[in-house]
Every structure is written in structure tokens, then in C-alpha cells.
Write a protein that holds these residues in place. Structure first.
Motif, short mmCIF file in Angstrom:
data_model
loop_
_atom_site.label_atom_id
_atom_site.label_comp_id
_atom_site.label_asym_id
_atom_site.label_seq_id
_atom_site.Cartn_x
_atom_site.Cartn_y
_atom_site.Cartn_z
N SER A 123 74.54 7.51 91.45
CA SER A 123 75.55 7.46 92.51
C SER A 123 75.22 6.26 93.38
CB SER A 123 75.50 8.73 93.37
OG SER A 123 75.85 9.85 92.62
N TRP A 124 76.23 5.67 93.98
CA TRP A 124 75.99 4.53 94.84
C TRP A 124 76.93 4.55 96.03
CZ3 TRP A 124 80.02 1.15 95.55
CH2 TRP A 124 81.04 1.15 94.58
N GLN A 125 76.51 3.84 97.07
CA GLN A 125 77.30 3.70 98.28
C GLN A 125 77.10 2.29 98.81
OE1 GLN A 125 76.32 6.57 101.27
NE2 GLN A 125 77.71 5.74 102.77
N ALA A 126 78.20 1.62 99.12
CA ALA A 126 78.15 0.28 99.70
C ALA A 126 78.73 0.33 101.10
CB ALA A 126 78.93 -0.71 98.84
N ILE A 127 78.01 -0.26 102.05
CA ILE A 127 78.45 -0.25 103.45
C ILE A 127 78.50 -1.68 103.96
CG2 ILE A 127 77.92 0.52 105.79
CD1 ILE A 127 76.45 2.90 104.51
N GLY A 128 79.67 -2.07 104.45
CA GLY A 128 79.83 -3.41 104.99
C GLY A 128 81.25 -3.63 105.48
N ALA A 129 81.49 -4.78 106.06
CA ALA A 129 82.81 -5.11 106.61
C ALA A 129 83.75 -5.54 105.50
CB ALA A 129 82.67 -6.22 107.65
N ALA A 151 79.40 -10.03 97.49
CA ALA A 151 80.56 -9.46 98.19
C ALA A 151 81.52 -8.77 97.22
CB ALA A 151 81.29 -10.55 98.96
N THR A 152 81.42 -9.07 95.93
CA THR A 152 82.35 -8.51 94.95
C THR A 152 81.75 -7.46 94.03
OG1 THR A 152 81.92 -10.34 93.43
CG2 THR A 152 83.79 -10.58 94.93
N GLY A 153 80.42 -7.29 94.05
CA GLY A 153 79.82 -6.28 93.19
C GLY A 153 78.31 -6.37 93.15
N PHE A 154 77.70 -5.61 92.24
CA PHE A 154 76.25 -5.58 92.08
C PHE A 154 75.94 -4.95 90.72
CE2 PHE A 154 77.28 -1.41 93.56
CZ PHE A 154 76.31 -0.55 93.07
N SER A 155 74.67 -4.85 90.41
CA SER A 155 74.23 -4.19 89.18
C SER A 155 73.25 -3.08 89.52
CB SER A 155 73.55 -5.19 88.24
OG SER A 155 74.47 -6.17 87.81
N ILE A 211 78.68 -3.20 88.42
CA ILE A 211 79.68 -2.54 89.25
C ILE A 211 80.51 -3.62 89.94
CG2 ILE A 211 80.06 -0.99 91.21
CD1 ILE A 211 78.66 0.38 88.83
N VAL A 212 81.83 -3.48 89.89
CA VAL A 212 82.75 -4.38 90.60
C VAL A 212 83.45 -3.55 91.67
CG1 VAL A 212 84.78 -5.87 90.40
CG2 VAL A 212 83.10 -5.80 88.54
N PHE A 213 83.37 -4.00 92.91
CA PHE A 213 84.01 -3.30 94.01
C PHE A 213 85.53 -3.38 93.86
CE2 PHE A 213 80.10 -4.88 96.39
CZ PHE A 213 79.41 -3.68 96.21
N SER A 214 86.23 -2.33 94.26
CA SER A 214 87.70 -2.34 94.18
C SER A 214 88.31 -3.32 95.18
CB SER A 214 88.26 -0.93 94.41
OG SER A 214 87.88 -0.44 95.68
N GLN A 215 87.57 -3.62 96.24
CA GLN A 215 87.98 -4.61 97.24
C GLN A 215 86.73 -5.39 97.65
OE1 GLN A 215 89.92 -2.91 100.65
NE2 GLN A 215 89.98 -4.83 101.78
N ALA A 216 86.86 -6.69 97.74
CA ALA A 216 85.71 -7.52 98.11
C ALA A 216 85.34 -7.31 99.58
CB ALA A 216 86.01 -8.99 97.87
N PHE A 217 84.04 -7.33 99.85
CA PHE A 217 83.54 -7.27 101.22
C PHE A 217 83.57 -8.68 101.82
CE2 PHE A 217 81.89 -3.39 99.42
CZ PHE A 217 81.87 -2.49 100.48
N CYS A 218 83.47 -8.77 103.15
CA CYS A 218 83.42 -10.08 103.82
C CYS A 218 82.12 -10.81 103.49
CB CYS A 218 83.54 -9.90 105.33
SG CYS A 218 85.13 -9.22 105.85
#
Length: 89
Positions: free
Chosen positions: A73-79, A52-56, A14-21
Motif C-alpha cells: 500500500s502507498w500514500q503520497a502527500i504533496g501539493a 512529481a509524476t510517480g515513483f517505484s 507507479i504513475v500518479f493519476s495527477q502530477a504533483f507540483c
């Protein structure tokens, strides 16, 4: 995962649409599963390699379990960074 027995796994990147801090907290869960009714349903799902940019997503089964399909389903929480953030050296 319909044939064979013993440990079997599949990984989805999975690649996030926007990188986290920094690496966020990630939760994954099964949102749909289709297992053979003749065998015991055994499953393990987890988030691995979180950056910060994704996970598996790693889905595993074992024994004689027969898996036709699953959905996660997944959920990522962070700044997230913002254009108004200051970078003071």
C-alpha cells in the motif's frame, strides 16, 4: 521469490493519476504477505525514484526466505496544481 537464495528484489513502477507540483512525500508499507513457514521472513520495502509524476516500489528479500506473494500500500502527500493557481513571471 519462492526459489533461490541470497538477495532478490522486484520493482513496481507507479504513475500518479495527477502530477504533483514537486516530488511528494511517499510512504509504502506491506499490506499483505505470504512467507514460507519453514524459513525466516526477511523483507525490505521502500519508495525509490520519487518524482512529481510517480515513483517505484522496491521489495527485497535475502537469505533463504521464500516469498509466495506480497501486497504493498502507498500514500503520497504533496501539493497538487489547481486551475486557479497563478503563474506570475
Amino acid at each position: 521469490m519462492w526459489t533461490g537464495d541470497g538477495e532478490r528484489s522486484v520493482r513496481s513502477d507507479i504513475v500518479f493519476s495527477q502530477a504533483f507540483c514537486e516530488p511528494p512525500s511517499v510512504q509504502v508499507s506491506l499490506s499483505m504477505w505470504d512467507f514460507d513457514q519453514q524459513t525466516s521472513p526477511r523483507a525490505d520495502i521502500s519508495a525509490i525514484g520519487i518524482t512529481a509524476t510517480g515513483f517505484s516500489i522496491l521489495f527485497k528479500t535475502w537469505g533463504d526466505t521464500r516469498v509466495a506473494r506480497v501486497r504493498a500500500s502507498w500514500q503520497a502527500i504533496g501539493a497538487l496544481s489547481d486551475e486557479n493557481d497563478w503563474d506570475v513571471d
